[in-house]
Write a protein that holds these residues in place. Structure first.
Motif, PDB file in Angstrom:
ATOM      1  N   ASN A  61       0.820  -1.220   0.000  1.00 32.11           N
ATOM      2  CA  ASN A  61       0.000   0.000   0.000  1.00 32.11           C
ATOM      3  C   ASN A  61       0.849   1.264   0.000  1.00 32.11           C
ATOM      4  O   ASN A  61       0.520   2.234  -0.691  1.00 32.11           O
ATOM      5  CB  ASN A  61      -0.979  -0.018   1.166  1.00 32.11           C
ATOM      6  N   LEU A  62       1.941   1.266   0.738  1.00 32.16           N
ATOM      7  CA  LEU A  62       2.812   2.442   0.731  1.00 32.16           C
ATOM      8  C   LEU A  62       3.550   2.585  -0.598  1.00 32.16           C
ATOM      9  O   LEU A  62       3.750   3.706  -1.078  1.00 32.16           O
ATOM     10  CB  LEU A  62       3.784   2.390   1.906  1.00 32.16           C
ATOM     11  N   ARG A  63       3.919   1.471  -1.205  1.00 28.38           N
ATOM     12  CA  ARG A  63       4.559   1.538  -2.530  1.00 28.38           C
ATOM     13  C   ARG A  63       3.572   2.072  -3.567  1.00 28.38           C
ATOM     14  O   ARG A  63       3.954   2.786  -4.486  1.00 28.38           O
ATOM     15  CB  ARG A  63       5.091   0.170  -2.962  1.00 28.38           C
ATOM     16  N   ALA A  64       2.293   1.746  -3.404  1.00 28.06           N
ATOM     17  CA  ALA A  64       1.267   2.267  -4.319  1.00 28.06           C
ATOM     18  C   ALA A  64       1.181   3.784  -4.240  1.00 28.06           C
ATOM     19  O   ALA A  64       0.789   4.442  -5.205  1.00 28.06           O
ATOM     20  CB  ALA A  64      -0.091   1.633  -4.012  1.00 28.06           C
ATOM     21  N   LEU A  65       1.584   4.340  -3.104  1.00 29.76           N
ATOM     22  CA  LEU A  65       1.645   5.797  -2.939  1.00 29.76           C
ATOM     23  C   LEU A  65       3.002   6.343  -3.375  1.00 29.76           C
ATOM     24  O   LEU A  65       3.278   7.524  -3.194  1.00 29.76           O
ATOM     25  CB  LEU A  65       1.382   6.178  -1.476  1.00 29.76           C
ATOM     26  N   ASP A  66       3.839   5.467  -3.923  1.00 24.88           N
ATOM     27  CA  ASP A  66       5.175   5.823  -4.392  1.00 24.88           C
ATOM     28  C   ASP A  66       6.073   6.301  -3.259  1.00 24.88           C
ATOM     29  O   ASP A  66       6.897   7.193  -3.423  1.00 24.88           O
ATOM     30  CB  ASP A  66       5.108   6.857  -5.517  1.00 24.88           C
ATOM     31  N   ALA A  70      13.228   2.999   1.435  1.00 23.13           N
ATOM     32  CA  ALA A  70      13.931   3.472   2.630  1.00 23.13           C
ATOM     33  C   ALA A  70      12.949   4.039   3.653  1.00 23.13           C
ATOM     34  O   ALA A  70      13.062   3.755   4.851  1.00 23.13           O
ATOM     35  CB  ALA A  70      14.972   4.521   2.254  1.00 23.13           C
ATOM     36  N   ASN A  71      11.986   4.826   3.189  1.00 20.27           N
ATOM     37  CA  ASN A  71      11.004   5.403   4.112  1.00 20.27           C
ATOM     38  C   ASN A  71      10.057   4.345   4.666  1.00 20.27           C
ATOM     39  O   ASN A  71       9.651   4.426   5.828  1.00 20.27           O
ATOM     40  CB  ASN A  71      10.227   6.533   3.445  1.00 20.27           C
ATOM     41  N   ILE A  72       9.727   3.357   3.852  1.00 17.93           N
ATOM     42  CA  ILE A  72       8.877   2.260   4.337  1.00 17.93           C
ATOM     43  C   ILE A  72       9.627   1.475   5.407  1.00 17.93           C
ATOM     44  O   ILE A  72       9.062   1.124   6.451  1.00 17.93           O
ATOM     45  CB  ILE A  72       8.442   1.340   3.185  1.00 17.93           C
ATOM     46  N   LYS A  73      10.897   1.234   5.147  1.00 15.08           N
ATOM     47  CA  LYS A  73      11.723   0.496   6.114  1.00 15.08           C
ATOM     48  C   LYS A  73      11.756   1.228   7.453  1.00 15.08           C
ATOM     49  O   LYS A  73      11.580   0.626   8.518  1.00 15.08           O
ATOM     50  CB  LYS A  73      13.127   0.327   5.536  1.00 15.08           C
ATOM     51  N   LYS A  74      11.952   2.549   7.410  1.00 13.30           N
ATOM     52  CA  LYS A  74      11.954   3.345   8.639  1.00 13.30           C
ATOM     53  C   LYS A  74      10.617   3.260   9.347  1.00 13.30           C
ATOM     54  O   LYS A  74      10.556   3.153  10.574  1.00 13.30           O
ATOM     55  CB  LYS A  74      12.298   4.807   8.330  1.00 13.30           C
ATOM     56  N   GLN A  89       2.334  13.320   5.151  1.00 12.85           N
ATOM     57  CA  GLN A  89       2.555  14.762   4.967  1.00 12.85           C
ATOM     58  C   GLN A  89       3.669  15.011   3.956  1.00 12.85           C
ATOM     59  O   GLN A  89       3.547  15.888   3.096  1.00 12.85           O
ATOM     60  CB  GLN A  89       2.872  15.437   6.303  1.00 12.85           C
ATOM     61  N   GLU A  90       4.746  14.240   4.047  1.00 11.62           N
ATOM     62  CA  GLU A  90       5.844  14.392   3.088  1.00 11.62           C
ATOM     63  C   GLU A  90       5.376  14.078   1.676  1.00 11.62           C
ATOM     64  O   GLU A  90       5.739  14.773   0.722  1.00 11.62           O
ATOM     65  CB  GLU A  90       7.009  13.483   3.480  1.00 11.62           C
ATOM     66  N   LYS A  91       4.555  13.043   1.534  1.00  9.80           N
ATOM     67  CA  LYS A  91       4.049  12.677   0.209  1.00  9.80           C
ATOM     68  C   LYS A  91       3.097  13.745  -0.312  1.00  9.80           C
ATOM     69  O   LYS A  91       3.115  14.086  -1.492  1.00  9.80           O
ATOM     70  CB  LYS A  91       3.368  11.310   0.262  1.00  9.80           C
TER      71      LYS A  91
END
Length: 122
Positions: A61-66, A70-74, A89-91
């Protein structure tokens, strides 16, 4: 290897099919230490637990938001509400910058078209 009840696990092929991703994606996630199988059976099958199933759901789901690996891992290391909201917010800021840039491009195109129209009238 510890004898595990394989009925409680998903193979890489099963997970890939459920999430409509390639098995290569799962191999990549393992390579970058994002999502590793719980165990690899004697026949070489990669087996994932229900918790890893849930982790993959977050990842997909987070990859679908591009959102970057690295951010997903964090995020997976710190699953706080605040961290999740920060990701969003960053996205959002990134999307707004893209919209602003594209609006400037559209405005430039409109000015060129107007200039061309004025030149045709002269």
């Amino acid at each position: 290897m510890i004898n595990k009840d394989k009925r409680k696990y998903f193979t890489a092929g099963e997970l890939a099919a459920i999430f409509n991703i390639s098995k290569q994606s799962l191999l990549y996630y393992d390579k970058v230490n994002l999502l590793s199988p719980d165990f690899i059976s004697e026949n070489g099958y990669r087996n994932y637990s229900i918790q890893q199933f849930l982790d993959l759901e977050i990842i997909v789901n987070l990859r679908a938001l591009d959102i970057s690996i690295a951010n997903i891992k964090k995020y997976l290391e710190d699953r706080s509400k605040e961290h999740f909201l920060q990701l969003l917010q960053e996205k959002t800021a990134e999307c707004q910058a893209i919209i602003h840039n594209n609006q400037e491009i559209c405005d430039t195109i409109e000015r060129i078209k107007e200039d061309m129209h004025v030149k045709e009238l002269n």
